[in-house]
Design an enzyme around this catalytic site. Structure first.
Site, PDB file in Angstrom:
ATOM      1  N   HIS A 104      88.717 -51.691  56.319  1.00  0.00           N
ATOM      2  CA  HIS A 104      87.852 -50.512  56.167  1.00  0.00           C
ATOM      3  C   HIS A 104      87.992 -49.847  54.807  1.00  0.00           C
ATOM      4  O   HIS A 104      87.540 -48.718  54.638  1.00  0.00           O
ATOM      5  CB  HIS A 104      88.182 -49.459  57.220  1.00  0.00           C
ATOM      6  CG  HIS A 104      87.940 -49.890  58.619  1.00  0.00           C
ATOM      7  ND1 HIS A 104      86.792 -49.588  59.299  1.00  0.00           N
ATOM      8  CD2 HIS A 104      88.695 -50.617  59.467  1.00  0.00           C
ATOM      9  CE1 HIS A 104      86.858 -50.099  60.516  1.00  0.00           C
ATOM     10  NE2 HIS A 104      88.005 -50.729  60.644  1.00  0.00           N
TER      11      HIS A 104
ATOM     12  N   LYS B  60      82.098 -34.497  56.325  1.00  0.00           N
ATOM     13  CA  LYS B  60      82.936 -35.704  56.346  1.00  0.00           C
ATOM     14  C   LYS B  60      84.331 -35.294  55.899  1.00  0.00           C
ATOM     15  O   LYS B  60      84.522 -34.158  55.472  1.00  0.00           O
ATOM     16  CB  LYS B  60      82.357 -36.769  55.416  1.00  0.00           C
ATOM     17  CG  LYS B  60      81.973 -36.204  54.030  1.00  0.00           C
ATOM     18  CD  LYS B  60      81.397 -37.265  53.109  1.00  0.00           C
ATOM     19  CE  LYS B  60      79.944 -37.584  53.328  1.00  0.00           C
ATOM     20  NZ  LYS B  60      79.689 -38.876  53.937  1.00  0.00           N
ATOM     21  N   ARG B  61      85.308 -36.201  55.975  1.00  0.00           N
ATOM     22  CA  ARG B  61      86.635 -35.852  55.469  1.00  0.00           C
ATOM     23  C   ARG B  61      86.577 -35.474  53.995  1.00  0.00           C
ATOM     24  O   ARG B  61      85.677 -35.898  53.270  1.00  0.00           O
ATOM     25  CB  ARG B  61      87.591 -37.036  55.649  1.00  0.00           C
ATOM     26  CG  ARG B  61      88.122 -37.171  57.044  1.00  0.00           C
ATOM     27  CD  ARG B  61      88.863 -35.911  57.505  1.00  0.00           C
ATOM     28  NE  ARG B  61      90.167 -35.808  56.896  1.00  0.00           N
ATOM     29  CZ  ARG B  61      91.279 -36.295  57.415  1.00  0.00           C
ATOM     30  NH1 ARG B  61      91.254 -36.876  58.596  1.00  0.00           N
ATOM     31  NH2 ARG B  61      92.430 -36.189  56.797  1.00  0.00           N
TER      32      ARG B  61
ATOM     33  N   LYS C 113      84.560 -39.015  47.801  1.00  0.00           N
ATOM     34  CA  LYS C 113      83.335 -38.605  48.486  1.00  0.00           C
ATOM     35  C   LYS C 113      82.566 -37.541  47.686  1.00  0.00           C
ATOM     36  O   LYS C 113      81.433 -37.228  47.975  1.00  0.00           O
ATOM     37  CB  LYS C 113      83.659 -38.090  49.887  1.00  0.00           C
ATOM     38  CG  LYS C 113      84.220 -39.173  50.817  1.00  0.00           C
ATOM     39  CD  LYS C 113      84.512 -38.611  52.204  1.00  0.00           C
ATOM     40  CE  LYS C 113      85.278 -39.573  53.099  1.00  0.00           C
ATOM     41  NZ  LYS C 113      84.431 -40.595  53.727  1.00  0.00           N
TER      42      LYS C 113
ATOM     43  N   THR D 148      79.411 -43.843  58.238  1.00  0.00           N
ATOM     44  CA  THR D 148      78.689 -43.945  59.509  1.00  0.00           C
ATOM     45  C   THR D 148      77.929 -42.639  59.765  1.00  0.00           C
ATOM     46  O   THR D 148      76.931 -42.636  60.476  1.00  0.00           O
ATOM     47  CB  THR D 148      79.657 -44.210  60.684  1.00  0.00           C
ATOM     48  OG1 THR D 148      80.812 -43.380  60.525  1.00  0.00           O
ATOM     49  CG2 THR D 148      80.079 -45.657  60.713  1.00  0.00           C
TER      50      THR D 148
ATOM     51  N   LYS E 200      74.041 -41.592  61.425  1.00  0.00           N
ATOM     52  CA  LYS E 200      73.762 -40.543  62.414  1.00  0.00           C
ATOM     53  C   LYS E 200      72.665 -39.611  61.899  1.00  0.00           C
ATOM     54  O   LYS E 200      71.792 -39.192  62.650  1.00  0.00           O
ATOM     55  CB  LYS E 200      75.041 -39.745  62.716  1.00  0.00           C
ATOM     56  CG  LYS E 200      76.133 -40.589  63.352  1.00  0.00           C
ATOM     57  CD  LYS E 200      77.510 -39.906  63.321  1.00  0.00           C
ATOM     58  CE  LYS E 200      78.606 -40.934  63.583  1.00  0.00           C
ATOM     59  NZ  LYS E 200      79.955 -40.448  63.248  1.00  0.00           N
TER      60      LYS E 200
END
Ligand code: 26Q
Length: 811
Positions: A357, A545-546, A551, A653, A657
Site C-alpha cells: 500500500h 483524510k489523514r 497529501k 479511496t 467515495k
C-alpha cells in the site's frame, strides 16, 4: 425477510425487558441501541451458523484476510441494510415513538484503523460477504482504537478511544477457540529418530482469545466472520501445564499479566517515519500466530491432507504488517506437522499473497535483528533459513552481483525487511492502483519484478457502494432507483445507465436538490456543534483524510490564503462563496503534521472573523475525522480535493467515495485519480500539476529549487512570509518548521512548483460551477462511472486472479 415490522416491535420490547428489566419508555437511548443491536445479531445468527457449516461441509476454499487494522465504523445501520430490514425497523420504531437515527447515533465507531488501509479491509469484508465469497477477517481486538481528536486553542489533543467502555453487542467471545502464542525464551534442538526437533523453554505463553463479529452479506444468506484476537494472561493451571511456571511462581505470573495484556491494548498510529517498536512486533506475531494456528486447527478437523493446504486455504496479508505469516506457517508445517523444509516452503508459498500500500521508502517496515531474535527466536531461525536459500539462489542460479543481492536480501545491515519476506514467501504481490503497481514494478520493487514477473499484478482499490452510497446518501440512492431501477445495487456497474440522464434537466435538478438538502442538514449540525454559521449555498470544497505532508493540505491552504489576500485587496471580488472543509488526524508524534493543523485552524480563525470579506469564504476544520463523519460530509461535497504529490498516494479511496456521491474531483494524476479520469473523461474532472514521472525525475536528477521560486515569485513569497511575520497574530515561531521544510529543505512535496497550477485549477472549478448546468452534468457523469470503483469489482478480481475462490450460495 428475516423479520417484519410487527415481529421487530415485539422482539425489541422483549429484548429491552430481558436485558434491562425495563419497558421501552423507561429505557435510555443507549439501552435501546444495545437491545436493538442484540436483536439484529440474533436475527443473523441462524445464517451465521448455516454459513459456517456449509463452508465446512462443502470443503470450500476459504480466504483469510489478515490485517492489523479493520476500520469498520458503526455496524447497526449497515447490518439493517444488508439484512434488508432497514425500512421495517424504521417504521417499527416510529410506531413505538422512537427515531432510528437517534438510536444509531448511540453506537461508537469501531475505529480499529488509521485510514485508507484499515477502511479498505472493512470494505473488502462487506464485499466478500455480499458476493458470497468464503472470506474472513483476522485481526486484533484493540481495547483502544485510533485516538479521539479534540481541537483546543487550535491544537490537536489526543484522547484515548475507549470504544469498549459499553459492551459491544456485535462480538461473540469464543473461549473454546483460544490458542497459546509463545514469545521469547530459548530454542532447544534435539535429534529424534534422526530428525532435528525444535522445542522451546522459558518462553512467555500468551492466551489469544478470539472475539467473532458477524459480517452480514447484502440480500443473501452469507454471514462471514471477522475474528479479532485479544491477549490475556494464561490461567495458573494452563501455565503450569505448559511448564511455564511451577506452582508457587504464580505471583510472578500475575506481575506479567499487565505486560501480556498490553499486547492488544492499543492501535499504533501511522507515522511519517515508522519506528520499529518492540510492542508492535509482538502485536504482529501475536495475531498472526493465533490466526494461522486457528486456520490449521480448523483445516485439520476437515481431514484434508496437510500437503493440500493451499487448495483449501488462501492467506492474504494487508501490507507487510502480517508478513510473519510466512515464517509462522513454515514453523507450524515443519515443527508441528513434521514436514520437510522444501514441502513446507512450497505450501507456504502457494498459500500466501500480499498487497503493498505504499511507495515511500521510509514507510517500508523493517525490524532490528537483535530485537526480533529476542522475542521470536524460532521464527528468526526460519527467516534466516528462507533468506539463506534465497540468497544462495540469487548467487548460484541467477549469478547476481553482490550489491543487488544485498538490496534484495531479506536480512541486511542487521535488519529484517518485511516486504522482501512477503514477496519471497508468497505467490502474489499487488499494488492498489494501476499507477502504483507500475511504479512498484519500475522502481521500488524493480529487482523483485525482474526476478518474479509472474507474481506481480494490480488490483485497483474499491469502496462498498452499500455503505458509501445506499446508507450514506439514501435520498440520492432513491432517486437513482426511481430513475434506472434497482439492478445497480447488486451490479454497481449498472450505475452507468445514469449517463443517459446526465443532460436531463429534470434529473440534474433533482440530484442537485438532494445535494443542497444534504448541505443544509449538515450546516445545521455544524451550527449546533461548533456554533459556526456556514452558508449552505456556498461551494463545499472538502479535503478530509489523514494529515501527511505528501497529501499537501498546505497546498490547499496556500490557495485559501492567496484568495484571502485578493479579497482583502478587493472586497468586491466576484467569487462564488465557498466553504473549505478540512478534517484530519495527525499522528501524535508527527510534529510537523500537528503544526499544519495549527496553521489551518489559525487561518480559519483569521478568515472567519474578518467581516470585511463578507462571508465569501469560510474555513472549517472538523474534529475527529473518522468513518461516521465521512458518511456525513461526503454526500455534501461539491469539490473533492485529491491533491497529493504525484507518485506518493498509492491509490486513495476517499476519491472514489466522493465521485460516487457526485462531487467533482480536483486532483493530481496520482493513485486511482488516474483511473477516475479515465472513467469519467478529462472534461469531467479537474487535473493539475506535475505528473508522477516529472516528480520522480526531479527526485532522481535534481533540478528543483524551492528557494529560488520563493525569492522570485511575489505571490508565493507573500504567502510563505505571512506564516512567520506575525500576520496571523500568533508567535512568529509557531510555523517555523513548515517554513523550514519549504525553504531550507527544498519543499520535498513540490508545493511551490504546483502552486500556480493549483490556483488555476481552482479558478477553473469556479468557472465550471458558475456554468451550473455544466456542473450538474459533470456531477451525474461522475456518479454514473463510479460503479467501476465498487469494492465488489475489486474483490471479484482478487477472487479470480489471486485467491481462486468460488462463490457459495448459502441455503
Ligand atoms: C507502521 C508501523 C508502525 C506504526 C504504524 C504503521 C502503519 C500503520 C498504518 C503504517 C501504515 C498504515 C496505513 C497505511 C495506509 O492507510 N495506506 C493507504 O492505503 C490505502 C488503501 O490501499 C491507499 O488508498 C492509500 O493511498 C494509502 O496511503
Amino acid at each position: 425477510m428475516i423479520a417484519n415490522k410487527d415481529t421487530i416491535k415485539k422482539d425489541f420490547a422483549g429484548k429491552v425487558k430481558s436485558m434491562f428489566g425495563k419497558n421501552i419508555e423507561e429505557a435510555s437511548s443507549l439501552q435501546k441501541y444495545e437491545a436493538l443491536a442484540d436483536l439484529i445479531r440474533d436475527y443473523s445468527s441462524i445464517n451465521w451458523s448455516k454459513t459456517n457449516s456449509q463452508y465446512k461441509a462443502n470443503n470450500e476454499k476459504q480466504v483469510y484476510y489478515f490485517s492489523m487494522e479493520f476500520l469498520i465504523g458503526r455496524l447497526l445501520k449497515s447490518n439493517l441494510y444488508n439484512l434488508g430490514i432497514e425500512e421495517e425497523c424504521r417504521v417499527a420504531l416510529k410506531e413505538l415513538g422512537i427515531k432510528l437515527e437517534e438510536i444509531e447515533e448511540q453506537e461508537l465507531d469501531a475505529g480499529l484503523g488509521n485510514g485508507g488501509l484499515g477502511r479498505l479491509a472493512a470494505c473488502f469484508l462487506d464485499s466478500m460477504a455480499s458476493l458470497g465469497i468464503p472470506g474472513h477477517g483476522c485481526g486484533i481486538r484493540y481495547k483502544y482504537g485510533l485516538f479521539e481528536q479534540k481541537i483546543v486553542n487550535g491544537y490537536q489533543i489526543e484522547i484515548p478511544d475507549n470504544w469498549l467502555k459499553e459492551p459491544n453487542p456485535w462480538e461473540v467471545r469464543k473461549d473454546n477457540k483460544a490458542v497459546v502464542v509463545k514469545l521469547g525464551g530459548r530454542v532447544i534442538e534435539n535429534y529424534e529418530n534422526g530428525y532435528l526437533k525444535f522445542t522451546y523453554e522459558n518462553y512467555q505463553g500468551i492466551k489469544a482469545v478470539p472475539y467473532d463479529i458477524p459480517i452480514i452479506g447484502y440480500d443473501n444468506k452469507t454471514v462471514n466472520t471477522l475474528r479479532l484476537w485479544s491477549a490475556e494472561a494464561l490461567e495458573e493451571e494452563e501455565a503450569v501445564n505448559l511448564n511455564l511456571i511451577s506452582r508457587g511462581e504464580y505471583f510472578k505470573a500475575l506481575e506479567d499479566k499487565a505486560s501480556v495484556e498490553s499486547i492488544s491494548q492499543v492501535l499504533y498510529p501511522d507515522d511519517s517515519k515508522i519506528e520499529g517498536k518492540l510492542l508492535r512486533l509482538k502485536q504482529q506475531y501475536f495475531f498472526v500466530s493465533a490466526g494461522v494456528q486457528s486456520i490449521i486447527r480448523s483445516y485439520k478437523s476437515k481431514k484434508n491432507h496437510i500437503n493440500d493446504l493451499y487448495k483449501y486455504v488462501a492467506i492474504h496479508i494487508n501490507d507487510t504488517h502480517p508478513s510473519l505469516a510466512v515464517p509462522e506457517l513454515m514453523r507450524i508445517l515443519i515443527d508441528e506437522e513434521g514436514l520437510e523444509w522444501d514441502k513446507a516452503f512450497e505450501i507456504t508459498n502457494k498459500t500466501i499473497s500480499y498487497t503493498n500500500h505504499t511507495i515511500m521508502a521510509e514507510a517500508m517496515e523493517k525490524w532490528q535483528v537483535d530485537m526480533f531474535k529476542g522475542i521470536l527466536p524460532r521464527i528468526y531461525m526460519i527467516v534466516q533459513e528462507i533468506n539463506r536459500r534465497f540468497v544462495e539462489d540469487l548467487k548460484v542460479k541467477y549469478k547476481m552481483e553482490q550489491g543487488k543481492i544485498n538490496k534484495m536480501s531479506i536480512i541486511n545491515e542487521n535488519h529484517i525487511k518485511m516486504a522482501n519476506l512477503a514477496i519471497v514467501g508468497g505467490y502474489s504481490v499487488n499494488g492498489v492502483a494501476r499507477l502504483h503497481t507500475e511504479i512498484l514494478k519500475k522502481r521500488e520493487l524493480k529487482d523483485f519484478y525482474e526476478l518474479y514477473p509472474e507474481k506481480f499484478n494490480n488490483k485497483t482499490n474499491g469502496i462498498t457502494h452499500r455503505r458509501w452510497l445506499l446508507e450514506a446518501n439514501p435520498s440520492l440512492s432513491k432517486l437513482i432507483c426511481s430513475t434506472i431501477g434497482t439492478e445497480w445495487i447488486k451490479k454497481p456497474e449498472e450505475l452507468i445507465n445514469l449517463k443517459k440522464y446526465s443532460r436531463d434537466a429534470a434529473f440534474q435538478d433533482r440530484a442537485a436538490e438532494i445535494k443542497k438538502k444534504n448541505k443544509i442538514e449538515f450546516s445545521k449540525e455544524i451550527k449546533d456543534r461548533y456554533g459556526v454559521e456556514i452558508n449552505p449555498y456556498s461551494i463545499f470544497d472538502v479535503q478530509v483524510k489523514r494529515l501527511h505532508e505528501y497529501k499537501r493540505q498546505i497546498l490547499n491552504l496556500f490557495n485559501i490564503i492567496n484568495l484571502y489576500f485578493k479579497l482583502k485587496e478587493n472586497p468586491n471580488l466576484d467569487i462564488v462563496p465557498r466553504t473549505f472543509f478540512f478534517a484530519a488526524k495527525a499522528s501524535p508524534s508527527y510534529l510537523l503534521a500537528k503544526e499544519i493543523i495549527k496553521l489551518i485552524t489559525t487561518v480559519q480563525y483569521k478568515i472567519n472573523n474578518d467581516r470585511s470579506i463578507k462571508d465569501k469564504i469560510k474555513v472549517l476544520f472538523l474534529e475527529n475525522y473518522g468513518v461516521s463523519l465521512a458518511e456525513k460530509i461526503i454526500p455534501c461535497a461539491d469539490i473533492s480535493e485529491q491533491i497529493s504529490t504525484a507518485s506518493k498516494e498509492a491509490s486513495g479511496t476517499g476519491n472514489m467515495k466522493f465521485m460516487m456521491n457526485g462531487a467533482i474531483t480536483l486532483a493530481t494524476l496520482d493513485g486511482a485519480n488516474v483511473e477516475i479520469r479515465e472513467a469519467v473523461g478529462e472534461e469531467n474532472i479537474i487535473i493539475f500539476g506535475l505528473n508522477a514521472d516529472e516528480v520522480m525525475n526531479y527526485e532522481r536528477y535534481g533540478g528543483y529549487n524551492s528557494k529560488e521560486i520563493f525569492n522570485r515569485d511575489p505571490i508565493i513569497n507573500k504567502i510563505v512570509n505571512s506564516l512567520i511575520n506575525g500576520y496571523f497574530q500568533v508567535p512568529n515561531c509557531e510555523f517555523i518548521n513548515i517554513y523550514k521544510h519549504l525553504i531550507d529543505k527544498n519543499d520535498e512535496y513540490f508545493i511551490f512548483k504546483d502552486f500556480h497550477f493549483y490556483v488555476n485549477a481552482q479558478e477553473k472549478a469556479e468557472a465550471l460551477y458558475k456554468n451550473y448546468n455544466k456542473w450538474k452534468e459533470m456531477s451525474v457523469i461522475n456518479i454514473a462511472h463510479s460503479g467501476r470503483f465498487s469494492s465488489d469489482k475489486t474483490i471479484e478480481n482478487y477472487s479470480k486472479e489471486i485467491w481462486n475462490t468460488r462463490k457459495v450460495n448459502i441455503i
